[in-house]
Design a protein around this motif. Sequence first.
Motif, PDB file in Angstrom:
ATOM      1  N   VAL A   1     -22.208  -7.070   5.534  1.00  0.00           N
ATOM      2  CA  VAL A   1     -22.236  -7.263   7.043  1.00  0.00           C
ATOM      3  C   VAL A   1     -22.507  -8.677   7.218  1.00  0.00           C
ATOM      4  N   ARG A   2     -21.969  -9.313   7.980  1.00  0.00           N
ATOM      5  CA  ARG A   2     -22.096 -10.696   8.001  1.00  0.00           C
ATOM      6  C   ARG A   2     -21.750 -11.149   9.454  1.00  0.00           C
ATOM      7  N   ARG A   3     -22.572 -11.668  10.312  1.00  0.00           N
ATOM      8  CA  ARG A   3     -22.246 -12.006  11.806  1.00  0.00           C
ATOM      9  C   ARG A   3     -21.691 -10.904  12.712  1.00  0.00           C
ATOM     10  N   GLY A   4     -22.305  -9.604  12.417  1.00  0.00           N
ATOM     11  CA  GLY A   4     -21.684  -8.503  13.329  1.00  0.00           C
ATOM     12  C   GLY A   4     -20.109  -8.033  12.870  1.00  0.00           C
ATOM     13  N   GLU A   5     -19.863  -8.637  11.583  1.00  0.00           N
ATOM     14  CA  GLU A   5     -18.520  -7.895  11.076  1.00  0.00           C
ATOM     15  C   GLU A   5     -18.730  -7.367   9.841  1.00  0.00           C
ATOM     16  N   VAL A   6     -18.094  -6.530   9.595  1.00  0.00           N
ATOM     17  CA  VAL A   6     -17.927  -5.610   8.392  1.00  0.00           C
ATOM     18  C   VAL A   6     -16.828  -6.042   7.411  1.00  0.00           C
ATOM     19  N   THR A   7     -17.047  -6.717   6.317  1.00  0.00           N
ATOM     20  CA  THR A   7     -15.709  -7.109   5.491  1.00  0.00           C
ATOM     21  C   THR A   7     -15.844  -6.678   3.963  1.00  0.00           C
ATOM     22  N   ILE A   8     -14.645  -6.100   3.519  1.00  0.00           N
ATOM     23  CA  ILE A   8     -14.565  -5.963   2.059  1.00  0.00           C
ATOM     24  C   ILE A   8     -13.879  -6.986   1.158  1.00  0.00           C
ATOM     25  N   LYS A   9     -14.588  -7.023   0.112  1.00  0.00           N
ATOM     26  CA  LYS A   9     -14.334  -8.223  -0.700  1.00  0.00           C
ATOM     27  C   LYS A   9     -13.886  -7.480  -2.133  1.00  0.00           C
ATOM     28  N   ASN A  10     -13.010  -8.287  -2.891  1.00  0.00           N
ATOM     29  CA  ASN A  10     -12.422  -7.796  -4.141  1.00  0.00           C
ATOM     30  C   ASN A  10     -11.577  -6.583  -4.318  1.00  0.00           C
ATOM     31  N   MET A  11     -11.147  -6.219  -3.192  1.00  0.00           N
ATOM     32  CA  MET A  11     -10.065  -4.946  -2.910  1.00  0.00           C
ATOM     33  C   MET A  11      -8.799  -5.503  -3.359  1.00  0.00           C
ATOM     34  N   HIS A  12      -8.196  -5.082  -4.478  1.00  0.00           N
ATOM     35  CA  HIS A  12      -6.980  -5.599  -5.003  1.00  0.00           C
ATOM     36  C   HIS A  12      -5.954  -4.765  -4.286  1.00  0.00           C
TER      37      HIS A  12
ATOM     38  N   LEU B   1       0.932  -1.459  -0.006  1.00  0.00           N
ATOM     39  CA  LEU B   1       0.043  -0.008   0.118  1.00  0.00           C
ATOM     40  C   LEU B   1       0.915   1.323  -0.073  1.00  0.00           C
ATOM     41  N   ARG B   2       1.937   1.020   0.762  1.00  0.00           N
ATOM     42  CA  ARG B   2       2.836   2.575   0.751  1.00  0.00           C
ATOM     43  C   ARG B   2       3.335   2.695  -0.824  1.00  0.00           C
ATOM     44  N   LYS B   3       3.328   1.838  -1.502  1.00  0.00           N
ATOM     45  CA  LYS B   3       3.928   1.927  -2.846  1.00  0.00           C
ATOM     46  C   LYS B   3       2.620   2.223  -3.728  1.00  0.00           C
ATOM     47  N   ASN B   4       1.552   2.412  -3.394  1.00  0.00           N
ATOM     48  CA  ASN B   4       0.255   2.767  -3.972  1.00  0.00           C
ATOM     49  C   ASN B   4      -0.218   1.442  -4.909  1.00  0.00           C
ATOM     50  N   ASN B   5      -0.042   0.435  -4.487  1.00  0.00           N
ATOM     51  CA  ASN B   5      -0.491  -0.665  -5.119  1.00  0.00           C
ATOM     52  C   ASN B   5      -1.688  -1.375  -4.701  1.00  0.00           C
ATOM     53  N   CYS B   6      -2.980  -0.543  -5.165  1.00  0.00           N
ATOM     54  CA  CYS B   6      -4.079  -0.882  -4.581  1.00  0.00           C
ATOM     55  C   CYS B   6      -5.219  -0.502  -5.670  1.00  0.00           C
ATOM     56  N   SER B   7      -6.353  -1.146  -5.586  1.00  0.00           N
ATOM     57  CA  SER B   7      -7.405  -0.699  -6.456  1.00  0.00           C
ATOM     58  C   SER B   7      -8.685  -1.068  -5.945  1.00  0.00           C
ATOM     59  N   LEU B   8      -9.727  -0.300  -5.825  1.00  0.00           N
ATOM     60  CA  LEU B   8     -11.029  -0.275  -5.491  1.00  0.00           C
ATOM     61  C   LEU B   8     -12.077  -0.392  -6.457  1.00  0.00           C
ATOM     62  N   SER B   9     -11.678  -0.811  -7.491  1.00  0.00           N
ATOM     63  CA  SER B   9     -12.506  -0.688  -8.844  1.00  0.00           C
ATOM     64  C   SER B   9     -13.661  -1.689  -8.681  1.00  0.00           C
ATOM     65  N   ASP B  10     -13.483  -2.732  -8.281  1.00  0.00           N
ATOM     66  CA  ASP B  10     -14.585  -3.861  -8.019  1.00  0.00           C
ATOM     67  C   ASP B  10     -14.805  -4.050  -6.535  1.00  0.00           C
ATOM     68  N   ALA B  11     -14.448  -3.310  -5.633  1.00  0.00           N
ATOM     69  CA  ALA B  11     -14.617  -3.836  -4.328  1.00  0.00           C
ATOM     70  C   ALA B  11     -16.093  -3.510  -3.643  1.00  0.00           C
ATOM     71  N   PHE B  12     -16.455  -4.175  -2.779  1.00  0.00           N
ATOM     72  CA  PHE B  12     -17.538  -3.846  -2.164  1.00  0.00           C
ATOM     73  C   PHE B  12     -17.744  -4.159  -0.760  1.00  0.00           C
ATOM     74  N   CYS B  13     -18.632  -4.051   0.170  1.00  0.00           N
ATOM     75  CA  CYS B  13     -18.430  -4.270   1.363  1.00  0.00           C
ATOM     76  C   CYS B  13     -19.986  -4.979   1.937  1.00  0.00           C
TER      77      CYS B  13
ATOM     78  N   ARG C   1      -6.802 -10.546  -3.781  1.00  0.00           N
ATOM     79  CA  ARG C   1      -8.047 -10.203  -3.699  1.00  0.00           C
ATOM     80  C   ARG C   1      -9.074 -11.029  -2.468  1.00  0.00           C
ATOM     81  N   ARG C   2      -8.284 -11.257  -1.354  1.00  0.00           N
ATOM     82  CA  ARG C   2      -8.981 -11.922  -0.272  1.00  0.00           C
ATOM     83  C   ARG C   2      -9.729 -11.024   0.514  1.00  0.00           C
TER      84      ARG C   2
END
Length: 149
Positions: A48-59, A34-46, A75-76
């Motif tokens: 809520v399941r079992r009281g936890e918020v999860t982000i999916k498809n963030m590269h 991330l410090r090298k700016n190697n991140c993408s949010l183009s397909d990411a979404f969040c 993309r975990r």
Amino acid sequence: MKIVAVNKSASFEYFIEEKFEAGIVLEGSEVKSLRKNNCSLSDAFCFVRRGEVTIKNMHIAVYDKSGAFNTRDSRRDRRLLLHKAEIAKIAGKVNERGYTLVPLKVYFAGSLVKVEVALCRGKHTYDKKQSLKEKDIARDMDRRIKEYA
């Protein structure tokens, strides 16, 4: 505050109602990437399941110098850290009124990685056309002011 990634399509696709700042659970090599700016949010979404918020498809690209220690997928699913009251508020709105939780940007606040997520309502095609029209009018006005001055 150093901004790493911005989801530009979110403001075009959704009406942004309310924003939240969340921490994110990462590994050391992901933070270095991330410090090298190697991140993408183009397909990411969040979600809520079992009281936890999860982000999916963030590269987050695999850090090249991590060697054999980095066996994770780029993309975990990653857990977001919010207060219980905020999670309850988000879960209530997402379940009842048809809101969506969308990540807007990833940034560093000091040494911590933060994700700005927003409760959003989807736009229809006529709303998108209207926002494009307003954007074109604003751009034209700026050009005319620049030519006049």
